[in-house]
Motif scaffolding. Structure first.
Motif, PDB file in Angstrom:
ATOM      1  N   SER A 142       0.818  -1.204   0.000  1.00 20.89           N
ATOM      2  CA  SER A 142       0.000   0.000   0.000  1.00 20.89           C
ATOM      3  C   SER A 142       0.863   1.269   0.000  1.00 20.89           C
ATOM      4  O   SER A 142       1.753   1.411  -0.829  1.00 20.89           O
ATOM      5  N   ASP A 197      -4.290  -1.743  -4.261  1.00 22.72           N
ATOM      6  CA  ASP A 197      -4.495  -1.520  -2.826  1.00 22.72           C
ATOM      7  C   ASP A 197      -4.684  -0.035  -2.509  1.00 22.72           C
ATOM      8  O   ASP A 197      -5.512   0.324  -1.666  1.00 22.72           O
ATOM      9  N   ALA A 206      -7.985   2.814  -0.745  1.00 23.93           N
ATOM     10  CA  ALA A 206      -7.506   3.338   0.540  1.00 23.93           C
ATOM     11  C   ALA A 206      -7.964   4.762   0.792  1.00 23.93           C
ATOM     12  O   ALA A 206      -7.245   5.560   1.386  1.00 23.93           O
TER      13      ALA A 206
END
Length: 360
Positions: free
Chosen positions: A261, A336, A340
């Motif tokens: 991430s 990812d 987020a």
């Protein structure tokens, strides 16, 4: 009117019913009949709608396909346009399928062909008539197909291809490099070809639209299932970085751990710092991180998040942009980041511009 159901295929009945429901709500239209053509050796339309528009006759020449993916739609549009040009130059061609994706709708518009799907999406224009309807939700079957294409084993194949998007792949090569069975690779191959995200060359399968593939993957992506641990480390700055990199590249350790991430993006395409560090790890890798970073559980105020994913293929698809900085691949990091939150979406687009731009 429609012929008796026993004289028509069931799918033609459904297509004809859908077309009739759409047209009968147009005040200036009168439906004289919707019928099928007799089967012959030459290509024939599946349905012909005979209409009166302000007293003038008009024909809709319709082709129905049980699969509305681009691969099948493109051939149907060609057949429709050829038929209309040769047999009914004043008619309007219409493509009908159970579901027509936005990409195929745009293809229909580009080719001057109307469309209608059984989910309710439609665009048909002729004379003074313009019909357009859009349904926001994808049908369950389409969602299942896409999810199947992006499930862990399929994703291993896609990640391999996106690492070398210009390469031509044999099925056996993809099977070996991704660790996925030949049968599963063949299913992925079919899904990519049907959507025209890939094409077959003399040398093998080549991604033709990697951006469209990545867009669809992003839009259907959800966080990998697994255990999510919220932890605290007292280490900061270079002390944290040195310890983390030492843990990730420990060759004598049995486990695996990688930056993920925002933490992976810091090494791949720096955009903005975050106060939390992110990792993917297996059980042994987690223990290595716990020891190296002095991690303790944190019910609040965590500054480290470690995900132990069920899909351990995520730990095999890595990149090392600096010694010891082992990160999830650019594709996985992008996916990812995309889920987020707002800052993640911005970082994802920055990463894509820097690392995932391909020739059109």
């Amino acid at each position: 009117m429609l012929k008796e159901p026993n004289l028509m295929k069931q799918v033609e009945v459904r297509a004809g019913d859908a077309l009739q429901r759409l047209l009968r709500n147009i005040p200036i239209l009168q439906i004289e009949g919707i019928e099928t053509e007799a089967v012959s050796g030459d290509w024939e339309p599946d349905l012909i709608a005979r209409l009166l528009v302000d007293g003038r006759q008009h024909l809709l020449i319709c082709a129905y396909k049980s699969n509305g993916q681009p691969r099948y739609a493109r051939s149907a549009l060609l057949e429709l346009r050829n038929y209309v040009a040769q047999r009914a130059p004043l008619a309007t061609p219409v493509f009908i399928a159970p579901y027509i994706s936005p990409a195929v709708r745009q293809l229909c518009e580009d080719k001057g062909v109307g469309y209608l799907d059984l989910e309710g999406n439609a665009r048909i224009a002729f004379g003074g008539v313009f019909i357009e309807r859009m349904v926001t939700d994808k049908p369950a079957a389409e969602q299942r197909e896409l999810k199947s294409l992006f499930r862990p084993k399929s994703a291993q194949v896609l990640r391999a291809m996106l690492r070398e998007p210009g390469r031509a792949w044999r099925v056996t090569e993809l099977s070996e490099i991704s660790g996925v069975s030949l049968g599963h690779v063949s299913n992925v191959r079919t899904g990519l070809i049907d959507r025209e995200w890939a094409r077959v060359s003399d040398d093998g399968l080549v991604l033709s639209k990697p951006d469209a593939l990545l867009d669809a993957w992003r839009d259907s992506y959800t966080a990998p299932p697994g255990e999510r641990l919220r932890l605290y480390t007292p280490l900061h700055g270079s002390a944290f970085e040195d310890s983390a990199r030492g843990a990730l590249c420990a060759e004598d350790g049995p486990g695996h751990a990688v930056f993920a991430s925002f933490s992976a993006a810091h090494w791949l395409a720096p955009y903005g710092r975050t106060g939390t560090h992110y990792f993917f790890a297996d059980e042994e890798g987690l223990r290595t991180l716990q020891a190296a970073l002095k991690l303790t559980p944190a019910s609040k105020g965590e500054n480290v998040v470690v995900i132990v994913p069920k899909d351990l293929g995520l730990l095999a698809d890595t990149i090392e942009p600096a010694p010891g900085a082992i990160c999830t691949s650019a594709v996985q990091t992008y996916l990812d980041l995309s889920i987020a939150g707002e800052r993640g979406a911005e970082a994802a687009e920055h990463l894509r511009l820097q690392r995932l731009s391909w020739p059109q």
